[in-house]
Design a protein around this motif. Sequence first.
Motif, PDB file in Angstrom:
ATOM      1  N   UNK A  19       0.830  -1.205   0.000  1.00 15.13           N
ATOM      2  CA  UNK A  19       0.000   0.000   0.000  1.00 15.13           C
ATOM      3  C   UNK A  19       0.865   1.257   0.000  1.00 15.13           C
ATOM      4  N   UNK A  20       1.965   1.241   0.729  1.00 14.17           N
ATOM      5  CA  UNK A  20       2.881   2.392   0.706  1.00 14.17           C
ATOM      6  C   UNK A  20       3.395   2.623  -0.717  1.00 14.17           C
ATOM      7  N   UNK A  30      -7.953   6.313   3.396  1.00 13.76           N
ATOM      8  CA  UNK A  30      -8.994   5.281   3.523  1.00 13.76           C
ATOM      9  C   UNK A  30      -8.381   3.876   3.486  1.00 13.76           C
ATOM     10  N   UNK A  31      -7.281   3.721   2.767  1.00 18.17           N
ATOM     11  CA  UNK A  31      -6.614   2.415   2.720  1.00 18.17           C
ATOM     12  C   UNK A  31      -6.010   2.062   4.074  1.00 18.17           C
ATOM     13  N   UNK A  32      -5.483   3.050   4.754  1.00 14.75           N
ATOM     14  CA  UNK A  32      -4.874   2.801   6.070  1.00 14.75           C
ATOM     15  C   UNK A  32      -5.942   2.409   7.091  1.00 14.75           C
ATOM     16  N   UNK A  33      -7.103   3.042   7.012  1.00 12.80           N
ATOM     17  CA  UNK A  33      -8.214   2.645   7.890  1.00 12.80           C
ATOM     18  C   UNK A  33      -8.563   1.182   7.648  1.00 12.80           C
ATOM     19  N   UNK A  77       2.674   5.890  -3.035  1.00 10.86           N
ATOM     20  CA  UNK A  77       3.763   6.685  -3.621  1.00 10.86           C
ATOM     21  C   UNK A  77       3.459   7.039  -5.074  1.00 10.86           C
ATOM     22  N   UNK A  78       2.602   6.239  -5.714  1.00 13.92           N
ATOM     23  CA  UNK A  78       2.178   6.512  -7.084  1.00 13.92           C
ATOM     24  C   UNK A  78       0.852   7.265  -7.113  1.00 13.92           C
ATOM     25  N   UNK A  79       0.373   7.660  -5.930  1.00 12.56           N
ATOM     26  CA  UNK A  79      -0.914   8.347  -5.773  1.00 12.56           C
ATOM     27  C   UNK A  79      -2.082   7.472  -6.218  1.00 12.56           C
ATOM     28  N   UNK A  80      -1.951   6.172  -5.998  1.00 12.72           N
ATOM     29  CA  UNK A  80      -3.034   5.240  -6.295  1.00 12.72           C
ATOM     30  C   UNK A  80      -3.725   4.858  -4.989  1.00 12.72           C
ATOM     31  N   UNK A  81      -5.037   4.975  -4.957  1.00 16.19           N
ATOM     32  CA  UNK A  81      -5.830   4.552  -3.805  1.00 16.19           C
ATOM     33  C   UNK A  81      -6.519   3.242  -4.181  1.00 16.19           C
TER      34      UNK A  81
END
Length: 504
Positions: A133-134, A201-204, A138-142
């Motif tokens: 996910x990091x 939202x990915x971190x949540x 870094x590519x600004x992809x969610x």
Amino acid sequence: MPFGCVTLGDKKNYNQPSEVTDRYDLGQVIKTEEFCEIFRAKDKTTGKLHTCKKFQKRDGRKVRKAAKNEIGILKMVKHPNILQLVDVFVTRKEYFIFLELATGREVFDWILDQGYYSERDTSNVVRQVLEAVAYLHSLKIVHRNLKLENLVYYNRLKNSKIVISDFHLAKLENGLIKEPCGTPEYLAPEVVGRQRYGRPVDCWAIGVIMYILLSGNPPFYEEVEEDDYENHDKNLFRKILAGDYEFDSPYWDDISQAAKDLVTRLMEVEQDQRITAEEAISHEWISGNAASDKNIKDGVCAQIEKNFARAKWKKAVRVTTLMKRLRAPEQSGTAAAQSAPGTDTATPGAAGGATAASAAASALGGSATPATAGDATKSENVAPADRSATPATDGSTTPATDGSVTPATDGSITPATDGSVTPATDRSVTPATDGRATPGMEESTVPTTQSSATPAAKAVATPEPALTQPDSTAPGGATGQAPPSSKGEEAAGCAQESRRVETS
């Protein structure tokens, strides 16, 4: 170019269908999803097995956009913990996407098969997800649809890596995003509250995954009567908005304080204060020695079997009305603004025309004091009599045109091109893919039907969510309006004729 030749536009270079069959042997369909069919494919040259997703262009513009979106995202990424794109063919009639084949088990199955399972095992899984996910961030992809069902072991070897699948909802973060999508139990508060959102939202979602892996319980869950999804859903979204979860006993008694700290930081309600994936990798529970070696298998497995075998919390039909509410206030607010141009519009906020608090209230079915015609909290796509909608329950995906929601197949909720969302009907632990399995996706997915909007008659002090049990007899929450009858037309004609006589 010869003199005098003029090009009227670049011609698209399509692949011939024979190019696909010359290189790959396509087996039988192993899964049918909303936007595509899934095949097991074998490379004729190397003998290597792959997963093939076939999208039919004739199925509509949204299917074509879904395929293009998934191809575009997958072409950008290359990471050991992400299933890689192998090949793409675009013929005049189809898109073929060939992916790496993950032959390992899902994380749930792996845990249940272990004789010994500890925090260190969970830490190893979460670390790999965080690293992937990091990289995406870094590519600004969610990713927007991280969940346990989308985490699988690459192969069946003892030290197999974890890979993330299902990129149909992934999106480039060019500015904050506003379309709600994802799987309800993993949704971040800003998505439920209709605020604009991004990578946090990915971190949540990773926090939710970590919570489940350490306790066997979802963080936001209540025991309810069989099929009593209305009360469950009210509490689910209300608790998510408030960040109302606990490290309850006895399930968390043996879990280290460091693990609880990381969960707390990942599941921070305020997205600006939430820990990032890169920061989480440096946390002592991930990179240090804070993860406990104590065997927690018995407790975790007992809860996994209890919660996920019954799969109550993963039912998707019940989410249809809830997710419709996420879009309803914004759409209704726009309609109200157009119908009353003389009134002042609401001050734009994080929720796209309403404050976060009022957005949260609207998402849960409550109403707030209407300040202006443009205020998103003033009007919802729900009749004030029962403030509910009645989506279909048969899992059908009959397309419509007004931006409502349609049950899909994997539990995720996919935004459509008109801002609608599409939940699925079977959020079983087994991943449906993707893949909107699931809707095929990008920002566009199946359009569907939507119930009519009626402004709230009056304000209430406390938002009170009210959701209805899905009704298979009323697809999309449509109300039963009778078509004009010939008798009515005759009556109108008679009235008009009588007026003419009186005038003369």
